[in-house]
Write an enzyme that holds these catalytic residues in place. Structure first.
Site, PDB file in Angstrom:
ATOM      1  CE  LYS A 291     -14.384  73.105  25.893  1.00  0.00           C
ATOM      2  NZ  LYS A 291     -13.922  74.590  25.456  1.00  0.00           N
TER       3      LYS A 291
ATOM      4  N   GLY B 233      -9.353  76.088  34.560  1.00  0.00           N
ATOM      5  CA  GLY B 233      -9.963  77.348  34.196  1.00  0.00           C
ATOM      6  C   GLY B 233     -10.559  78.069  35.563  1.00  0.00           C
ATOM      7  CB  SER B 234     -12.769  80.915  36.006  1.00  0.00           C
ATOM      8  OG  SER B 234     -14.063  80.281  35.672  1.00  0.00           O
TER       9      SER B 234
ATOM     10  CB  THR C 111     -15.922  77.528  34.695  1.00  0.00           C
ATOM     11  OG1 THR C 111     -16.034  78.896  34.008  1.00  0.00           O
ATOM     12  CG2 THR C 111     -16.194  76.364  33.664  1.00  0.00           C
ATOM     13  N   GLY C 112     -15.523  76.034  37.527  1.00  0.00           N
ATOM     14  CA  GLY C 112     -14.854  74.657  38.004  1.00  0.00           C
ATOM     15  C   GLY C 112     -15.858  74.203  39.062  1.00  0.00           C
TER      16      GLY C 112
ATOM     17  CD  GLU D 196      -4.299  71.852  39.035  1.00  0.00           C
ATOM     18  OE1 GLU D 196      -4.209  72.981  39.661  1.00  0.00           O
ATOM     19  OE2 GLU D 196      -3.747  70.781  39.151  1.00  0.00           O
TER      20      GLU D 196
ATOM     21  CB  CYS E   1      -3.527  80.081  37.593  1.00  0.00           C
ATOM     22  SG  CYS E   1      -2.328  78.776  36.905  1.00  0.00           S
TER      23      CYS E   1
ATOM     24  CD  GLU F  85      -7.820  84.375  38.718  1.00  0.00           C
ATOM     25  OE1 GLU F  85      -8.939  83.778  38.576  1.00  0.00           O
ATOM     26  OE2 GLU F  85      -6.887  83.447  38.657  1.00  0.00           O
TER      27      GLU F  85
HETATM   28  P1  NAD Z   1     -12.843  79.367  32.053  1.00  0.00           P
HETATM   29  O1  NAD Z   1     -13.602  78.905  33.075  1.00  0.00           O
HETATM   30  O2  NAD Z   1     -13.752  80.600  31.634  1.00  0.00           O
HETATM   31  O3  NAD Z   1     -12.726  78.388  30.783  1.00  0.00           O
HETATM   32  C1  NAD Z   1     -11.927  77.092  30.763  1.00  0.00           C
HETATM   33  C2  NAD Z   1     -12.498  76.385  29.946  1.00  0.00           C
HETATM   34  O4  NAD Z   1     -13.867  75.690  30.022  1.00  0.00           O
HETATM   35  C3  NAD Z   1     -12.581  76.745  28.356  1.00  0.00           C
HETATM   36  O5  NAD Z   1     -12.371  75.709  27.558  1.00  0.00           O
HETATM   37  C4  NAD Z   1     -14.090  76.871  28.146  1.00  0.00           C
HETATM   38  O6  NAD Z   1     -14.918  76.982  26.870  1.00  0.00           O
HETATM   39  C5  NAD Z   1     -14.607  75.772  29.138  1.00  0.00           C
HETATM   40  N1  NAD Z   1     -15.963  76.186  29.791  1.00  0.00           N
HETATM   41  C6  NAD Z   1     -16.820  77.213  29.901  1.00  0.00           C
HETATM   42  N2  NAD Z   1     -17.826  77.078  30.615  1.00  0.00           N
HETATM   43  C7  NAD Z   1     -17.894  75.802  30.850  1.00  0.00           C
HETATM   44  C8  NAD Z   1     -18.884  74.790  31.582  1.00  0.00           C
HETATM   45  N3  NAD Z   1     -20.006  75.411  32.067  1.00  0.00           N
HETATM   46  N4  NAD Z   1     -18.758  73.512  31.469  1.00  0.00           N
HETATM   47  C9  NAD Z   1     -17.582  72.990  30.989  1.00  0.00           C
HETATM   48  N5  NAD Z   1     -16.572  73.645  30.453  1.00  0.00           N
HETATM   49  C10 NAD Z   1     -16.816  75.144  30.161  1.00  0.00           C
HETATM   50  O7  NAD Z   1     -11.712  79.896  32.519  1.00  0.00           O
HETATM   51  P2  NAD Z   1     -10.688  80.752  31.236  1.00  0.00           P
HETATM   52  O8  NAD Z   1     -11.089  82.302  31.205  1.00  0.00           O
HETATM   53  O9  NAD Z   1     -10.458  80.039  29.921  1.00  0.00           O
HETATM   54  O10 NAD Z   1      -9.097  80.858  32.009  1.00  0.00           O
HETATM   55  C11 NAD Z   1      -8.611  81.695  32.994  1.00  0.00           C
HETATM   56  C12 NAD Z   1      -9.167  81.191  34.401  1.00  0.00           C
HETATM   57  O11 NAD Z   1      -8.471  79.839  34.489  1.00  0.00           O
HETATM   58  C13 NAD Z   1      -8.519  81.903  35.701  1.00  0.00           C
HETATM   59  O12 NAD Z   1      -9.161  81.969  36.789  1.00  0.00           O
HETATM   60  C14 NAD Z   1      -7.103  81.168  35.932  1.00  0.00           C
HETATM   61  O13 NAD Z   1      -6.629  81.336  37.417  1.00  0.00           O
HETATM   62  C15 NAD Z   1      -7.597  79.621  35.786  1.00  0.00           C
HETATM   63  N6  NAD Z   1      -6.192  78.961  35.415  1.00  0.00           N
HETATM   64  C16 NAD Z   1      -5.898  78.081  36.450  1.00  0.00           C
HETATM   65  C17 NAD Z   1      -4.962  77.419  36.107  1.00  0.00           C
HETATM   66  C18 NAD Z   1      -4.375  76.398  37.256  1.00  0.00           C
HETATM   67  O14 NAD Z   1      -3.596  75.349  36.960  1.00  0.00           O
HETATM   68  N7  NAD Z   1      -5.126  76.251  38.555  1.00  0.00           N
HETATM   69  C19 NAD Z   1      -4.190  77.484  34.890  1.00  0.00           C
HETATM   70  C20 NAD Z   1      -4.504  78.299  34.133  1.00  0.00           C
HETATM   71  C21 NAD Z   1      -5.756  79.093  34.259  1.00  0.00           C
END
Ligand code: NAD
Length: 477
Positions: free
Chosen positions: A171, A222-223, A226-227, A244, A278, A375
């Site tokens: 997704k 992602g963030s 959310t993680g 991640e 990130c 961040e």
């Molecule tokens: P986000 O957490 O908002 O979303 C990431 C993904 O999760 C999207 O596909 C979103 O639709 C989905 N999502 C949102 N809520 C969810 C839930 N409750 N359950 C399951 N899935 C859900 O992150 P973003 O804004 O897309 O990305 C930016 C963040 O990602 C920053 O904090 C950045 O540091 C981090 N990031 C980390 C890495 C890494 O490898 N460590 C790489 C890139 C980005």
């Protein structure tokens, strides 16, 4: 391949336009870049069923054939680099040159993973017994990707999951689904039906996935906020997770750097992809002996950089990807203004369409300021003065994050010593952001759980299975 066609999901080897659609905006213009299918729960169930049905056959496919499939996907991407580059810019905002690098990086990741093998450990080979531990795939993986590097970060998951014999439902972010959906169309005839399914949707789809009983593992990028929700939602069914997450990477600049040479590298460490990485440098600690000249050199370089629509020739930095993130970055700038911090460059938003924020550098804000502690994930960098290594290392480590970091200096031994004391998953010396498909990458502390890349990354998509064989028949009593 036709890049003007409708974007469809890939479910069980067939393209599916879905029963509802949502618009994806071009962040440089706020105009519609394309429309994506909005998956229902039924679509998710069908995708998982297809992946489940495909799993035994794919797991039994010799690894050499799975590697060949990864390489074929990479070649297909490279053969369509121009279309993918344009599509990626239109939905993500990054300049064409950066988008092209991302498509190449995605292909490189597939090929790099295909060069790896799973280890087999012989535990015992005695007169009576032979015992070995091998690695078997988990089953069906749910992969959730962010919007900053939609294609390459999706491949960080697709490559190891498929190589190790798992099947997958992927997704993309609702802000950047188009290039990932197009990738599905591209690989439809390379992979057996159901091995890789790609679905897109709104805010409900991620939680549906993480709580679904049909997945054996969730791989999430992602963030950190959310993680935490992903881990909680995956817990009742004890799904494996790789997370991640976010970072607040510190760069530590020693007094013996060559200021003129290093200024542009340090600038891009923070501002590449508009700071939406990130592992971007999010706090830059500069030794007091070199603070003034370096600050002037970085500010002078910043003024030469062209910000604009990524599809225009010469653009080096595009817009912020989406409105929510744009507002967050503006809020951090406003906070710095309200507190009276000094701006070296930027800070003033031009009244133009699109989510544009000027390159902004803040001069020595206090350690406890929001721009240092949080961040920012955008084009705002705090430059901070330090004069003692123990103190700056303690400040770098005083964070819930531990993703990356970098040390810059002429004395390599000293730089290495500092690097080893930074509590982050990756630390670079005199460069930054270099990742390889053959090296483990992941976060310490709340920057993540598990790693991607390298053999260590492959292992995350497997279970250990130990087979113990008795060599001699039992002696009759
Ligand atoms: P986000 O957490 O908002 O979303 C990431 C993904 O999760 C999207 O596909 C979103 O639709 C989905 N999502 C949102 N809520 C969810 C839930 N409750 N359950 C399951 N899935 C859900 O992150 P973003 O804004 O897309 O990305 C930016 C963040 O990602 C920053 O904090 C950045 O540091 C981090 N990031 C980390 C890495 C890494 O490898 N460590 C790489 C890139 C980005």
């Amino acid at each position: 391949m036709d890049f003007d066609r409708d974007y469809a999901m890939l479910i069980d080897g067939r393209l599916d336009s879905g029963s509802a659609r949502f618009d994806v905006l071009n962040p440089a213009t706020e105009q519609v870049a394309g429309s994506a299918p909005d998956a229902t729960r039924g679509d998710l169930d069908r995708a998982i069923d297809a992946a489940r049905a495909a799993f035994p056959g794919w797991a039994a496919t010799p690894i050499a054939e799975r590697k060949a499939a990864l390489n074929a996907m990479a070649q297909a991407l490279l053969a369509n680099i121009d279309g993918f580059k344009r599509l990626l810019t239109s939905e993500q905002g990054k300049p064409h040159a950066e988008a092209e690098r991302e498509v190449m990086g995605a292909a490189y990741w597939l090929m790099g993973a295909a060069s790896l093998d799973l280890p087999v450990t012989v535990n015992e080979d005695s007169a009576n017994r032979y015992s070995e531990t091998r690695r078997v795939p988990l089953g069906v993986v749910g992969a959730i990707a962010p919007w900053n590097f939609p294609l390459s970060l999706a491949m960080f998951k697709v490559a190891p999951a498929l190589l190790t014999g798992n099947t997958m439902v992927l997704k993309p972010s609702p802000f950047t689904p188009l290039s990932t959906l197009k990738f599905g169309e591209l690989v439809k005839d390379i992979l057996p039906a159901g091995v890789l399914n790609i679905i897109a949707g709104g805010d409900a789809l991620g939680p549906w996935m993480t709580s679904h009983k049909g997945f054996d593992k969730i791989s999430f990028t992602g963030s950190t906020a959310t993680g935490r929700r992903v881990m909680e939602s995956a817990a009742p069914t004890l799904k494996r997770v790789t997370l991640e997450l976010g970072g607040n990477d510190a760069a530590i600049v020693m007094p013996d750097v060559d200021v003129e040479k290093v200024a542009s590298d340090l600038f891009w460490a923070a501002f590449r992809n508009n700071g939406q990485i990130c592992i971007a440098t999010k706090r830059m600690y500069v030794h007091k002996d070199v603070y003034e000249p370096l600050k002037e050199a970085i500010a002078a370089y910043a003024k030469t950089v062209k910000v604009g629509d990524g599809s225009e020739q010469g653009t080096q930095i595009g817009p912020i990807n989406n409105e929510g993130q744009y507002r967050r970055v503006l809020e951090l700038i406003q906070d710095a203004k309200d507190k009276g911090y000094k701006f070296l460059v930027g800070g003033e938003k031009a009244d133009v369409p699109g989510y544009f924020v000027p390159v902004t550098i803040i001069d020595n804000p206090p350690e406890d300021s929001r721009i240092v502690q949080e961040e920012q994930f955008g084009p705002v960098l705090p430059l901070i003065k330090f004069d003692d290594y123990d103190d700056v290392i303690a400040r770098a480590n005083a964070s819930e994050y531990g993703l990356g970091g970098s040390v810059w200096g002429g004395d390599e031994d000293k730089a290495l010593e500092i690097a080893q004391r930074i509590a982050s998953g990756t630390v670079w010396v005199n460069e930054t952001q270099y990742l390889s498909p053959t090296a483990a990458f992941g976060g310490m502390k709340q920057s993540g759980v598990g790693v991607e890349g390298g053999v260590e990354g492959l292992l995350e998509y497997t279970s250990a299975q130990t087979i113990v064989r008795r060599k001699r028949a039992p002696v009759a009593a």
